[in-house]
Design a protein around this motif. Structure first.
Motif, PDB file in Angstrom:
ATOM      1  N   GLU A  87      -9.796 168.424  80.359  1.00 34.32           N
ATOM      2  CA  GLU A  87      -8.987 168.915  81.483  1.00 34.32           C
ATOM      3  C   GLU A  87      -9.508 170.256  81.992  1.00 34.32           C
ATOM      4  O   GLU A  87      -9.617 170.478  83.196  1.00 34.32           O
ATOM      5  CB  GLU A  87      -7.522 169.060  81.064  1.00 34.32           C
ATOM      6  N   VAL A  88      -9.784 171.170  81.065  1.00 30.74           N
ATOM      7  CA  VAL A  88     -10.274 172.487  81.487  1.00 30.74           C
ATOM      8  C   VAL A  88     -11.581 172.348  82.250  1.00 30.74           C
ATOM      9  O   VAL A  88     -11.785 172.991  83.295  1.00 30.74           O
ATOM     10  CB  VAL A  88     -10.449 173.418  80.272  1.00 30.74           C
ATOM     11  N   LEU A  89     -12.482 171.512  81.780  1.00 28.81           N
ATOM     12  CA  LEU A  89     -13.767 171.338  82.464  1.00 28.81           C
ATOM     13  C   LEU A  89     -13.603 170.686  83.826  1.00 28.81           C
ATOM     14  O   LEU A  89     -14.401 170.927  84.741  1.00 28.81           O
ATOM     15  CB  LEU A  89     -14.719 170.530  81.583  1.00 28.81           C
ATOM     16  N   ASP A  90     -12.581 169.856  83.991  1.00 25.88           N
ATOM     17  CA  ASP A  90     -12.261 169.328  85.318  1.00 25.88           C
ATOM     18  C   ASP A  90     -11.746 170.432  86.235  1.00 25.88           C
ATOM     19  O   ASP A  90     -12.081 170.474  87.431  1.00 25.88           O
ATOM     20  CB  ASP A  90     -11.189 168.241  85.212  1.00 25.88           C
ATOM     21  N   GLN A  91     -10.911 171.319  85.691  1.00 29.99           N
ATOM     22  CA  GLN A  91     -10.241 172.339  86.491  1.00 29.99           C
ATOM     23  C   GLN A  91     -11.119 173.565  86.739  1.00 29.99           C
ATOM     24  O   GLN A  91     -10.976 174.236  87.766  1.00 29.99           O
ATOM     25  CB  GLN A  91      -8.946 172.770  85.773  1.00 29.99           C
ATOM     26  N   LEU A  92     -12.002 173.890  85.802  1.00 30.69           N
ATOM     27  CA  LEU A  92     -12.846 175.085  85.920  1.00 30.69           C
ATOM     28  C   LEU A  92     -14.247 174.742  85.407  1.00 30.69           C
ATOM     29  O   LEU A  92     -14.645 175.131  84.305  1.00 30.69           O
ATOM     30  CB  LEU A  92     -12.237 176.237  85.099  1.00 30.69           C
ATOM     31  N   PRO A 139      -1.197 173.066  83.809  1.00 29.67           N
ATOM     32  CA  PRO A 139      -1.879 173.927  84.775  1.00 29.67           C
ATOM     33  C   PRO A 139      -2.899 174.851  84.122  1.00 29.67           C
ATOM     34  O   PRO A 139      -2.769 175.250  82.959  1.00 29.67           O
ATOM     35  CB  PRO A 139      -0.733 174.757  85.378  1.00 29.67           C
ATOM     36  N   LEU A 140      -3.907 175.210  84.894  1.00 28.31           N
ATOM     37  CA  LEU A 140      -4.835 176.290  84.560  1.00 28.31           C
ATOM     38  C   LEU A 140      -4.674 177.331  85.662  1.00 28.31           C
ATOM     39  O   LEU A 140      -4.909 177.025  86.835  1.00 28.31           O
ATOM     40  CB  LEU A 140      -6.273 175.781  84.509  1.00 28.31           C
ATOM     41  N   ILE A 141      -4.243 178.536  85.315  1.00 27.20           N
ATOM     42  CA  ILE A 141      -3.961 179.545  86.340  1.00 27.20           C
ATOM     43  C   ILE A 141      -4.847 180.775  86.146  1.00 27.20           C
ATOM     44  O   ILE A 141      -5.254 181.099  85.027  1.00 27.20           O
ATOM     45  CB  ILE A 141      -2.482 179.979  86.334  1.00 27.20           C
ATOM     46  N   GLU A 192      -0.919 175.195  78.034  1.00 31.24           N
ATOM     47  CA  GLU A 192      -0.522 174.057  77.210  1.00 31.24           C
ATOM     48  C   GLU A 192       0.871 174.279  76.617  1.00 31.24           C
ATOM     49  O   GLU A 192       1.459 173.368  76.034  1.00 31.24           O
ATOM     50  CB  GLU A 192      -1.561 173.818  76.129  1.00 31.24           C
ATOM     51  N   CYS A 193       1.401 175.468  76.818  1.00 31.24           N
ATOM     52  CA  CYS A 193       2.800 175.733  76.465  1.00 31.24           C
ATOM     53  C   CYS A 193       3.752 174.914  77.337  1.00 31.24           C
ATOM     54  O   CYS A 193       4.935 174.764  76.993  1.00 31.24           O
ATOM     55  CB  CYS A 193       3.115 177.218  76.598  1.00 31.24           C
ATOM     56  N   LEU A 194       3.254 174.371  78.439  1.00 29.67           N
ATOM     57  CA  LEU A 194       4.051 173.514  79.319  1.00 29.67           C
ATOM     58  C   LEU A 194       3.850 172.030  79.014  1.00 29.67           C
ATOM     59  O   LEU A 194       4.372 171.176  79.720  1.00 29.67           O
ATOM     60  CB  LEU A 194       3.716 173.791  80.785  1.00 29.67           C
TER      61      LEU A 194
END
Length: 312
Positions: free
Chosen positions: A162-167, A22-24, A43-45
């Motif tokens: 992933e981060v660029l997909d999410q944000l 997740p990115l929160i 990324e701890c998850l």
């Protein structure tokens, strides 16, 4: 060392073999640490509790089966070792992991739970690394380097995708540094896909490996390591990794161990996130003002590893 194509190939290889984490938004806080719009990449998850599962799994999946017959050997401050132990379990081959005696007890327990053969050597990563290389050579086993292997670096780079997909409109990345493989892999993808984004690395005051090398213009060895964060005790980076990091990183800042402890406690109190000290490094850089951000800037701080350090 690697290209965007290598990172994209790693993402395809890893599909279904690791987690999309997740990115929160770090909001609804009693004590904000920044006026920026702060987002935490958890990324701890990830499987095994850190981003290291990406690189180790990519390395495994790209390795011919016959090369694994005598097992896998690795050296680690903790997180890479646990990730390699998992890959060994998945492949059904023995994993021999060399770690410094300063390894966090929680990570040592994880290594053993994954069925790895564990050797405790020295006080810092580099001592464990020398012993691991010698052992791998003596038995003819394959060595999974934590940051100097292009397949490992490409695997870590998938985190940026992933981060660029999410944000997609992210302005700044805050990334902890051990040996440099994570920031090098992520930076390769970021520079190719969002060249205007700022990339800031965070190292401990007690082991400024990449910062010292960048300041000198060439790879240097940190002679005295004083940090007690075992996942950040790499005294010397790899030449190819150095060149990669030099080409993608805007700045590297330093935080002390106490600041990482405070940041880990903040993450736990405010958000219920159990981060290890390297996982809290990005938040520590914001808390201490080591990195400057503007109001409304979209900042992604990577929580790269799990641990009980902030649980008090």
């Amino acid at each position: 060392m690697i290209t965007l194509a290598d990172v994209e190939a790693a993402r395809a290889r890893l599909d279904g073999n690791i987690r999309r984490t997740p990115l929160i938004a770090a909001d609804n806080l009693s004590a904000p640490i920044s006026t920026a719009d702060l987002y935490l990449k958890l990324e701890c998850l990830q499987a095994t509790g850190s981003f290291k599962a990406r690189g180790a799994t990519n390395r495994l999946l790209a390795t011919p089966r016959e090369q694994l017959e005598k097992g896998i050997v690795a050296a680690s401050g903790g997180n890479h070792g646990v990730a390699v132990a998992r890959t060994g379990a998945l492949a059904g081959v023995p994993a021999h992991i060399f770690v410094p005696e300063t390894i966090a007890p929680s990570k040592l327990a994880k290594l053993r739970q994954w069925g790895a053969h564990v050797e405790l050597v020295g006080q810092v990563f580099d001592e464990a690394d020398r012993a691991a290389r010698a052992y791998a050579a003596s038995i003819g086993a394959i060595y999974f380097h934590p940051f100097a292997d292009p397949l490992v670096v490409a695997g870590q780079g998938t985190l940026a995708l992933e981060v660029l997909d999410q944000l997609p409109d992210v302005d700044t990345f805050l990334i902890a540094i051990g040996g440099g493989g994570l920031i090098g892999g992520m930076g390769t993808a970021i520079r190719a896909l969002k060249p205007g984004a700022r990339i800031v690395g965070i190292e401990p005051v007690g082991c400024p490996t990449l910062k010292a090398s960048l300041d000198a213009g060439h790879v240097v060895t940190v002679e005295t390591i004083t940090t007690r964060v075992p996942t950040m005790t790499c005294a010397r980076t790899d030449d190819a990794v150095f060149e990669l990091v030099r080409s993608v990183v805007d700045d590297i800042v330093l935080v002390d161990d106490a600041a990482m402890v405070d940041a880990a406690r903040w993450l736990w109190f405010e958000l219920g996130i159990a981060a290890d000290l390297s996982g809290a490094a990005a938040a520590a850089a914001l808390m201490t003002g080591a990195v400057t951000v503007r109001q409304g800037e979209k900042v992604c701080a990577l929580v790269c590893g799990a641990g009980p350090d902030g649980i008090v």
